[in-house]
Enzyme design. Structure first.
Site, mmCIF file in Angstrom:
data_model
loop_
_atom_site.group_PDB
_atom_site.id
_atom_site.type_symbol
_atom_site.label_atom_id
_atom_site.label_comp_id
_atom_site.label_asym_id
_atom_site.label_seq_id
_atom_site.Cartn_x
_atom_site.Cartn_y
_atom_site.Cartn_z
ATOM 1 N N LYS A 147 -31.151 -16.702 21.360
ATOM 2 C CA LYS A 147 -31.360 -18.025 21.955
ATOM 3 C C LYS A 147 -32.840 -18.371 22.162
ATOM 4 C CE LYS A 147 -26.945 -18.865 24.224
ATOM 5 N NZ LYS A 147 -26.238 -19.174 25.459
ATOM 6 N N ALA A 153 -28.176 -18.486 31.157
ATOM 7 C CA ALA A 153 -27.246 -19.521 31.618
ATOM 8 C C ALA A 153 -27.761 -20.152 32.910
ATOM 9 C CB ALA A 153 -25.863 -18.905 31.844
ATOM 10 N N ARG A 178 0.864 -1.185 0.000
ATOM 11 C CA ARG A 178 0.000 0.000 0.000
ATOM 12 C C ARG A 178 0.902 1.237 0.000
ATOM 13 N NH1 ARG A 178 -5.529 -0.253 1.485
ATOM 14 N NH2 ARG A 178 -5.344 1.988 1.314
ATOM 15 N N GLY A 196 -15.103 -21.370 33.943
ATOM 16 C CA GLY A 196 -16.034 -21.212 32.825
ATOM 17 C C GLY A 196 -15.459 -21.747 31.518
ATOM 18 N N ASP A 250 -25.624 -25.785 26.303
ATOM 19 C CA ASP A 250 -25.217 -25.065 27.522
ATOM 20 C C ASP A 250 -25.487 -25.957 28.732
ATOM 21 O OD1 ASP A 250 -24.330 -22.752 26.333
ATOM 22 O OD2 ASP A 250 -26.247 -21.691 26.522
ATOM 23 N N GLN A 310 -19.618 -27.200 26.016
ATOM 24 C CA GLN A 310 -20.795 -26.918 25.183
ATOM 25 C C GLN A 310 -20.409 -26.959 23.697
ATOM 26 O OE1 GLN A 310 -21.508 -23.837 23.367
ATOM 27 N NE2 GLN A 310 -19.439 -23.134 23.858
HETATM 28 P P1 NAP Z 1 -28.411 -13.012 31.070
HETATM 29 O O1 NAP Z 1 -29.469 -13.850 30.474
HETATM 30 O O2 NAP Z 1 -28.293 -11.585 30.675
HETATM 31 O O3 NAP Z 1 -28.602 -13.079 32.681
HETATM 32 C C1 NAP Z 1 -27.787 -12.351 33.529
HETATM 33 C C2 NAP Z 1 -28.140 -12.677 34.987
HETATM 34 O O4 NAP Z 1 -27.155 -12.053 35.781
HETATM 35 C C3 NAP Z 1 -29.492 -12.141 35.428
HETATM 36 O O5 NAP Z 1 -30.021 -13.014 36.361
HETATM 37 C C4 NAP Z 1 -29.129 -10.803 36.062
HETATM 38 O O6 NAP Z 1 -30.003 -10.446 37.100
HETATM 39 C C5 NAP Z 1 -27.780 -11.125 36.664
HETATM 40 N N1 NAP Z 1 -26.939 -9.937 36.760
HETATM 41 C C6 NAP Z 1 -26.518 -9.154 35.740
HETATM 42 N N2 NAP Z 1 -25.738 -8.166 36.207
HETATM 43 C C7 NAP Z 1 -25.667 -8.322 37.535
HETATM 44 C C8 NAP Z 1 -25.014 -7.613 38.578
HETATM 45 N N3 NAP Z 1 -24.272 -6.536 38.318
HETATM 46 N N4 NAP Z 1 -25.157 -8.057 39.835
HETATM 47 C C9 NAP Z 1 -25.914 -9.123 40.100
HETATM 48 N N5 NAP Z 1 -26.550 -9.840 39.168
HETATM 49 C C10 NAP Z 1 -26.427 -9.448 37.900
HETATM 50 O O7 NAP Z 1 -26.971 -13.632 30.818
HETATM 51 P P2 NAP Z 1 -26.630 -15.186 30.621
HETATM 52 O O8 NAP Z 1 -26.733 -15.567 29.207
HETATM 53 O O9 NAP Z 1 -27.375 -15.967 31.624
HETATM 54 O O10 NAP Z 1 -25.071 -15.227 30.956
HETATM 55 C C11 NAP Z 1 -24.590 -14.969 32.264
HETATM 56 C C12 NAP Z 1 -23.085 -15.170 32.284
HETATM 57 O O11 NAP Z 1 -22.791 -16.542 32.122
HETATM 58 C C13 NAP Z 1 -22.394 -14.490 31.113
HETATM 59 O O12 NAP Z 1 -22.001 -13.188 31.463
HETATM 60 C C14 NAP Z 1 -21.229 -15.362 30.816
HETATM 61 O O13 NAP Z 1 -20.076 -14.850 31.457
HETATM 62 C C15 NAP Z 1 -21.589 -16.690 31.415
HETATM 63 N N6 NAP Z 1 -21.747 -17.713 30.356
HETATM 64 C C16 NAP Z 1 -20.696 -18.536 30.148
HETATM 65 C C17 NAP Z 1 -20.793 -19.520 29.191
HETATM 66 C C18 NAP Z 1 -19.624 -20.452 28.980
HETATM 67 O O14 NAP Z 1 -19.581 -21.137 27.959
HETATM 68 N N7 NAP Z 1 -18.692 -20.520 29.917
HETATM 69 C C19 NAP Z 1 -21.950 -19.687 28.431
HETATM 70 C C20 NAP Z 1 -23.025 -18.816 28.692
HETATM 71 C C21 NAP Z 1 -22.910 -17.833 29.648
HETATM 72 P P3 NAP Z 1 -31.400 -9.689 36.878
HETATM 73 O O15 NAP Z 1 -32.434 -10.760 36.738
HETATM 74 O O16 NAP Z 1 -31.540 -8.861 38.083
HETATM 75 O O17 NAP Z 1 -31.226 -8.872 35.625
#
Ligand code: NAP
Length: 554
Positions: free
Chosen positions: A306, A370, A45, A473, A343, A480
């Site tokens: 999802k 999750a 370039r 994790g 999952d 998964q």
């Molecule tokens: P999600 O559907 O957005 O659910 C998030 C949950 O966390 C809700 O229950 C929420 O509570 C709570 N939360 C969010 N922020 C918070 C805070 N600051 N303090 C306390 N609680 C809080 O997300 P998800 O898909 O379940 O995923 C959750 C986490 O799992 C992800 O961030 C990821 O790190 C991990 N994950 C890992 C894998 C893996 O392959 N290792 C796969 C999937 C997910 P409320 O009901 O009050 O909103």
């Protein structure tokens, strides 16, 4: 001056042309020297150089001493999206000199070619160089045939058309266009942009003469460009053919997902003619169009699809139906889509490697996607589940649906659990949430944090300090993905290899302080051959009801 016909040129180049940039001649020469060790086809370039004309003698010497290389010169003006501030005449003069300096191909933007007199084009042609006329659209993918006709009228040796994909369907427009024109011309087609990365891999299969790549991560010359090693080693672009099965991870964002690295590694290890792409989109219809037209054989579904995907599925496995979410699509021969939730297996599998779940008391933190996978999977195995969530109503609702209990924060420390699972983003790199539990709350025999960036979360560190065994994790992520591989291929997944590349990538991220330049693209670089250490490896599956109490077993 090399005079190679376009056909002869095509026979000596690979599928990847590495774009080389630099502000000084020395920088360009250094990068060219390093590039040609792995890839003999590159583009300089010239517009990135402070003084492009002054670099050409040194580049001529470089090309003469590297006779097996093939080089393109371009000096794109700002009007064509480049960095060169001179006029069309200045650009033309530099390219003429490049043609006389042993470059094999000259890339002239369409806007410049249309401004030049026919006699100027003849002068360039008389040097014996092959001419690419290119068109870049930094906004949309539209009127590819119209652009083609404008370029074709000028009779170049290669036609390069580079629009920007705003949707996955824009890639289909480009790929169908390439398939139509492939027979009649030497054509190069790529979609720029986050949604266009799949065209950088599938374009050559549809008939693009080659594609472009960055010399290394961080040196991209176009939005969505990948590094040359990523394209060759991870996506195996040189091996793709009409029979290659296509898979991918769909959602928003997925650009930095580790799934392409992990699944492509698994396909390579099992010598499967399959490739796995990042399918960046915000619209489910956009994804479904791609799935049916490419066609795509299997998709890892991530946020935000999802739940939304469920109405489009012919059938799901019973747990996906209960959870109300699916993370894995399988496309059957007849085009029908089947849904699975790996999952659940990603959470239950690592636990069952360490203990029998029936009758165990498990605390799940969170009530989102999750957490639902964890709770329904655990209930299915006969565990007693308590749910603690920031919003208590969400915990109560999930508890009702799954015949579990919602628990109050103050009750946690007083209750002994066999396992505590964090299914919230708390502890994740860049997440600001305060810790959910204190050390004194960890009245448990095992802690499983589903968060995997960083690998060692504050919760896991706290557990290890109290000699409580942990599951990271990463283990869920690999499990998964391994189950997805098995659903799609019917073969056992090479879990050790998948774990190895994911650990390597995460360690690189950690070394760069989480993410580099706000991006974790560094993870795309392939990992050197090395087995995961015993401390990183999960224990082999074994049926036992006793929880291991030794520290650091994984
Ligand atoms: P999600 O559907 O957005 O659910 C998030 C949950 O966390 C809700 O229950 C929420 O509570 C709570 N939360 C969010 N922020 C918070 C805070 N600051 N303090 C306390 N609680 C809080 O997300 P998800 O898909 O379940 O995923 C959750 C986490 O799992 C992800 O961030 C990821 O790190 C991990 N994950 C890992 C894998 C893996 O392959 N290792 C796969 C999937 C997910 P409320 O009901 O009050 O909103």
């Amino acid at each position: 001056m090399p005079t190679l016909s376009p056909q002869l040129l095509r026979s000596r180049i690979g599928k990847v042309c590495v774009a080389i940039t630099g502000k000084t001649t020395a920088e360009v020469l250094e990068k060219a020297a390093s590039t040609v060790k792995e890839n003999t086809f590159f583009e300089v370039r010239l517009d990135y150089l402070d003084k492009p004309l002054l670099a050409l003698d040194a580049l001529k010497t470089f090309l003469a001493s590297n006779p097996n290389t093939t080089a393109i010169a371009t000096c794109r003006r700002t009007a064509s999206g480049g960095k060169f501030a001179g006029t069309v005449t200045d650009e033309f003069n530099i390219l003429c000199k490049a043609a006389l300096s042993s470059f094999h191909l000259i890339d002239l933007p369409l806007e410049s070619a249309e401004e030049l007199k026919p006699a100027s084009m003849d002068k360039l042609r008389d040097t014996g160089v092959s001419i690419i006329i290119s068109h870049h659209d930094f906004a949309v993918t539209k009127d590819l045939d119209g652009i083609y006709d404008r370029i074709h009228r000028l009779s170049p040796d290669f036609i390069k058309i580079v629009p920007t994909a705003k949707t996955l369907a824009d890639n289909l427009t480009l790929l169908h266009f390439l398939e139509r024109k492939n027979e009649s011309s030497n054509i190069i087609g790529i979609c720029m942009g986050e949604s266009g990365t799949i065209s950088r891999v599938l374009g050559v299969r549809a008939g693009s003469a080659f594609t472009f790549a960055a010399a290394t991560v961080g040196e991209e010359t176009a939005p969505g460009q990948m590094s040359a090693r990523t394209l060759t080693d991870i996506y195996r672009i040189d091996e793709l053919d009409a029979a290659t099965k296509v898979y991918g991870v769909a959602g928003n964002p997925v650009r930095h997902s580790l799934s392409p690295l992990m699944l492509n590694t698994a396909f390579r290890r099992e010598t499967l003619n399959s490739v796995y792409l990042a399918l960046q989109t915000t619209k489910l219809n956009d994804l479904l169009k791609l799935v049916h037209e490419i066609p795509i054989q299997g998709v890892s579904i991530t946020m935000p699809f999802k739940q939304d995907i469920l109405p489009y599925l012919e059938r799901t496995d019973p747990l996906s139906a209960k959870i109300g979410a699916c993370n894995t699509l399988l496309r059957a021969q007849d085009g029908k889509l089947y849904g699975f939730n790996t999952d659940v297996m990603g959470i239950i599998g690592p636990l069952e490697r360490r203990l029998k779940l029936e009758g165990r008391r498990v605390l799940v933190l969170g009530a989102g996607g999750a957490a639902r996978a964890a709770v329904f999977g655990l209930r299915d195995k006969g565990a007693e589940v308590s749910i603690l969530n920031r919003t208590p109503e969400n915990a109560q609702k999930l508890a009702r649906q799954s015949h579990s209990k919602a628990i109050k924060r103050e009750a946690v420390a007083k209750t002994h659990f066999d396992v505590i699972i964090n299914a919230t983003p708390v502890g994740m790199t860049g997440h600001k949430g305060a810790p959910l539990l204190e050390a004194g709350d960890l009245n448990t025999s095992l802690v499983f944090d589903l968060v995997y960036t960083p690998m060692e979360t504050p919760l896991l560190r706290m557990a290890r300090q109290r000699n409580i065994p942990v599951i990271t994790g990463v283990e869920m992520f690999v499990q998964q993905g391994a189950r997805q591989f098995e659903i799609w291929t019917g073969k056992p997944a090479p879990e050790e290899e998948m774990l190895r590349v994911v650990l390597h990538a995460l360690k690189q991220q950690d070394n760069f302080g989480g993410t580099r330049n706000g991006s974790n693209e560094v993870v795309e670089e392939p990992a050197p051959e090395k087995k995961a250490t015993a401390a990183e490896r999960p224990p082999a599956i074994k049926k036992t009801s006793a929880i291991k109490t030794s520290k650091g077993s994984h």
